[in-house]
Every structure is written in structure tokens, then in C-alpha cells.
Write an enzyme that holds these catalytic residues in place. Structure first.
Site, mmCIF file in Angstrom:
data_model
loop_
_atom_site.group_PDB
_atom_site.id
_atom_site.type_symbol
_atom_site.label_atom_id
_atom_site.label_comp_id
_atom_site.label_asym_id
_atom_site.label_seq_id
_atom_site.Cartn_x
_atom_site.Cartn_y
_atom_site.Cartn_z
ATOM 1 N N ARG A 317 0.636 -1.303 0.105
ATOM 2 C CA ARG A 317 0.136 -0.138 -0.172
ATOM 3 C C ARG A 317 0.956 1.460 -0.030
ATOM 4 O O ARG A 317 0.274 2.319 -0.697
ATOM 5 C CB ARG A 317 -1.045 0.060 1.327
ATOM 6 C CG ARG A 317 -2.110 -1.167 1.159
ATOM 7 C CD ARG A 317 -3.253 -1.188 2.112
ATOM 8 N NE ARG A 317 -4.213 0.067 2.059
ATOM 9 C CZ ARG A 317 -3.736 1.397 2.434
ATOM 10 N NH1 ARG A 317 -3.022 1.491 3.529
ATOM 11 N NH2 ARG A 317 -4.903 2.011 2.109
ATOM 12 N N CYS A 348 14.904 -4.000 -4.158
ATOM 13 C CA CYS A 348 15.734 -3.115 -4.981
ATOM 14 C C CYS A 348 14.869 -2.120 -5.521
ATOM 15 O O CYS A 348 14.852 -2.360 -7.009
ATOM 16 C CB CYS A 348 16.508 -3.878 -5.709
ATOM 17 S SG CYS A 348 17.785 -5.070 -4.823
#
Ligand SMILES: *Cc1c(COP(=O)(O)O)cnc(C)c1O
Length: 421
Positions: A317, A348
């Protein structure tokens, strides 16, 4: 967080009667924890406010579809709102019933319709004319009549209600209000469809009642038109979308919300209709938290980072919607300096953050709780970066039970194979 399910005792965050530190110790992190009591109380708030009226609560399971969570609701007599055949399988596996289930969603496939018809779902919430044709065709092949309701798009104004994201003309959901009467007439004329209801779902994380009332006024106006056209509207579905407190929002409480809507539908001619609710977030959001451990504290010139073992793959979210979740220490401490951190995961991506500019009193190795993570938390999680998905635990009083095991890495590529030559 909900009233008392998540609370501090002796400086340690507890979930009901169990210390969150001991849960993390026993089951590892990242870890989703749910309070059964909080789930129960949220459902009761809906159910109690419906007492004495023909009304049914359909839990929108895309917010949290863990079988244990669904089972808590099924035992209390809930119906369910699904958006895929997969979700229907979960409802049944959790002890729910197809005949208490409504099937929503803008892109149901013919195969999903077939499955849902065979299992006997209560209603298809249809969103377009082509979908009506496909459903009619599928029902005919099975020798059945499919119960249908149209999800109408009441186009409640973006100016008055800027936070509404799905009840506007400009988005993909629902049948435009101006086309609804004619679309109902088409549905009525199809041999293998039976019109049973109407409804809308205007958005999510809505913190005021007024847009619901505006939408309802339009829907009730439509009901009168289509009944004049010879159809019988048995139920009105008001959708879901009631907001929760993540930070400082002040949504109406569930009981007040339900009573206000039910009173509105009492208008002459409408009081006998069954009212459907489709809550998701407001049932589960504040019944869950995500526990995570601080791997590293990384001071910087412009920002300090608290790098934790949960990431955007566990809780999407913040990355997806810039959503705010409170982040609190599991064990309160005073022996380290409070600093401002961005709480980030190991994935990453620069978008991999869980909270920004948070004042935290933490050290390396400490546990944090990401609050209000019970809705659209685990269900939106992924295996990005080949990260096994978190375990889920449900607490009931002094007991805790693993309701979903932590994934193992080897499961993640078990279905893959290399080319033979
Ligand atoms: C997502 C959804 C809900 C639940 O929304 P919440 O904001 O979680 O209450 C209800 N109905 C439909 C059709 C939905 O798509």
C-alpha cells in the site's frame, strides 16, 4: 488500531493477551498478526446495527482472504463478496456458502461464471452489456437462470467528494447511471437472466456518509424506474468502502454508518427491500498488524533509514498508493535517541518504503509493528525479489495459531523448469 486488541502492557505491544515480541520470537518476521476479537467486534457492529431489518453483510474478501479470517465471519453468519472464481473456492474452503455469496468485478470470464452458476452463487453484480450477454449464454448452456444485479455508477460528483475513486463517470467500474434503465431493460429481456437487485460501490476508504446518501438517492430513483418497467428489485446493494483510522481520519463508526443508510432506504416504497453491505477494510483493516525487525539503521546526510525485514512485497500500500500506516516499536525503550527515519525494506526499488519521516526510538535488531495492516496487506503481497511471503498468525485471547505458514524458497520456483536442450 482497534480499541483494545492492540495495546501496550509493561512497555510491550500486545495482541489481545499475547506479547507481539513473543509472537515475533516464536514465528519469525515479517509476520502478519490478526486479532480474532477485533474481527468479531467489527462484524458485530455491522450485524447489530442491521437488527430488525432485512439486511445482509457480505464480506469483501479481497481485503483479507485468509481462510481463518473468513471462517470467523462465516461462523457469525456472514455472506461474502467475491471478485474471482478463486475467491469463491476460498469462501467454500473456509466454511462459507455459495448461496450467501455475491460475485462482483468488471471482468468475469465465462469459465468463472460457469463455476459460480454451478455452485449456486446468490447474485452476479454485472458491470456491462457485453457481460450480460456472456452470462446469459453461459446460463443457457447450463439450463439455468442467472440472478443479476447491475452495479450502477451513480457519478457522485468529484468536486463534492474528491476522495471517491470508483463512482465516477471517468473510471472503468459500473454501468453509467444514464444507461442504467435501458441496460436493465436489456437484462430483463434475456431468457436466462433474472433481475433481482441493483446497487453501487462508490469507492474505498471513504470517511463521510454524505456521498453514500447521494449515491443512494440516485439508486433509489433508478429502482422506481425499473420497477415501473416490470422488474422486481428484491435487494439494494450499497457496496463497501467505509474508511478506517490509519492516522488521524475520523470515519463514522460502523453502527452509525449502517443505521444512517438503512434509515435512508426506509423511504416510502423501499423499506421492505433487503439491503446488502459489502464491507472489506472496515472489518479487517484495524484487526491486523505486520511485525518486522530492524536489520540496519543507516544514517545519512539528508535522511536516516531504518532498513527492516518487511518490504513492498509484503505490504504494497505505501508503494502503490503512498498510503500511511502508523509504525510503532514493539518494545518501548528509552536508552536510545529518538530520530527521524524513513522505514524501508530490502527490495531493490526506491519505491520500497513503508513509512516516511517517522520519529522512532529504535535500535538495530528491534521489532516494529506496522499498524492497520489487516486489509489489503497479505492479499496484495507478492514474491518480488524471490521473497517468501510472510506467515500469518491469529490470536484469540492468550492463544496464537499459525493460520498460514511462512513460504519456503523452494516453493517459489517449484512450478518452473528449464528448457530441455
Ligand atoms: C473492494 C470492494 C469492496 C470492499 O471495499 P472496502 O473499501 O474494502 O470496504 C466492496 N465491493 C466491491 C465491489 C469491491 O470491489
Amino acid at each position: 488500531m482497534s480499541d483494545s486488541a492492540f495495546h501496550y502492557a509493561d512497555g510491550v505491544l500486545h495482541v489481545e493477551g499475547v506479547s507481539a515480541a513473543s509472537l515475533a520470537e516464536q514465528f519469525g518476521t515479517p509476520l502478519y498478526v490478526y486479532s480474532r476479537d477485533a474481527l468479531t467486534r467489527a462484524y458485530r457492529a455491522y450485524a447489530d446495527a442491521c437488527a430488525g431489518r432485512k439486511a445482509k453483510i457480505h464480506v469483501a474478501i479481497k481485503a483479507n482472504s485468509n481462510l481463518a479470517v473468513l471462517n470467523v465471519f462465516a461462523r457469525m453468519g456472514a455472506g461474502f463478496d467475491i471478485v474471482s472464481a478463486g475467491e469463491l473456492a476460498r469462501v467454500i474452503a473456509a466454511g462459507g456458502r455459495a448461496e450467501d455469496t455475491v460475485f462482483s468485478g468488471v471482468g468475469k470470464s465465462a469459465a468463472e461464471m460457469r463455476e459460480a452458476l454451478q455452485l449456486g452463487v446468490k447474485c452476479f453484480n454485472v458491470e456491462s452489456i457485453p457481460e450480460l450477454h456472456v452470462l446469459n449464454h453461459v446460463a443457457k448452456a447450463l439450463g439455468k437462470k442467472a440472478p443479476v444485479s447491475l452495479r450502477v455508477n451513480p457519478d457522485v460528483g468529484p468536486k463534492t467528494h474528491p476522495y471517491i475513486s470508483t463512482g465516477l463517470k471517468a473510471n472503468k467500474f459500473g454501468v453509467a447511471f444514464s444507461d442504467a434503465r435501458a441496460t436493465y431493460a436489456q437484462a430483463h429481456a434475456m431468457d436466462n437472466l433474472e433481475v433481482v437487485g441493483t446497487g453501487c460501490h462508490i469507492g474505498s476508504q471513504i470517511t463521510e456518509i454524505s456521498p453514500y446518501l447521494d449515491a443512494l438517492d440516485k439508486v433509489l430513483e433508478l429502482v422506481e424506474q425499473i420497477e415501473a418497467d416490470g422488474m422486481h428489485i428484491h435487494h439494494v446493494d450499497v457496496g463497501g468502502g467505509l474508511g478506517i483510522t490509519y492516522n488521524d481520519e475520523t470515519p463514522p463508526d460502523i453502527g452509525e454508518f449502517v443505521k444512517t443508510l438503512l434509515d435512508h432506504i426506509k423511504k416510502p416504497g423501499h423499506g421492505q427491500r433487503e439491503v446488502y453491505f459489502e464491507p472489506g477494510r472496515s472489518l479487517v483493516g484495524n484487526a491486523g498488524a505486520l511485525l518486522t525487525r530492524v536489520e540496519y539503521l543507516k544514517p545519512g546526510e539528508e535522511k536516516n533509514f531504518a532498513i527492516v525485514d518487511a518490504a513492498m512485497n509484503d505490504l504494497a500500500r505505501p508503494a502503490m498508493y503512498e498510503a500511511f500506516h502508523r509504525i510503532v516499536p514493539v518494545v518501548e525503550r528509552r536508552d536510545v535517541k529518538t530520530q527521524t527515519y524513513d522505514v524501508v525494506g530490502p527490495v531493490c526499488e526506491s519505491g520500497d518504503w513503508l513509512g516516511r519521516d517517522r520519529d522512532l526510538t529504535v535500535g538495530q535488531g528491534d521489532l516494529l509493528a506496522i499498524c492497520s495492516a489487516g486489509a489489503y496487506g497479505f492479499t496484495m503481497s507478492s514474491n518480488y525479489n524471490t521473497r517468501p511471503r510472510a506467515a500469518e498468525v491469529m490470536v484469540n485471547g492468550a492463544r496464537a495459531r499459525v493460520v498460514r505458514k511462512r513460504e519456503e524458497v523452494k516453493q517459489l520456483f517449484a512450478g518452473e523448469s528449464v528448457m530441455p536442450d
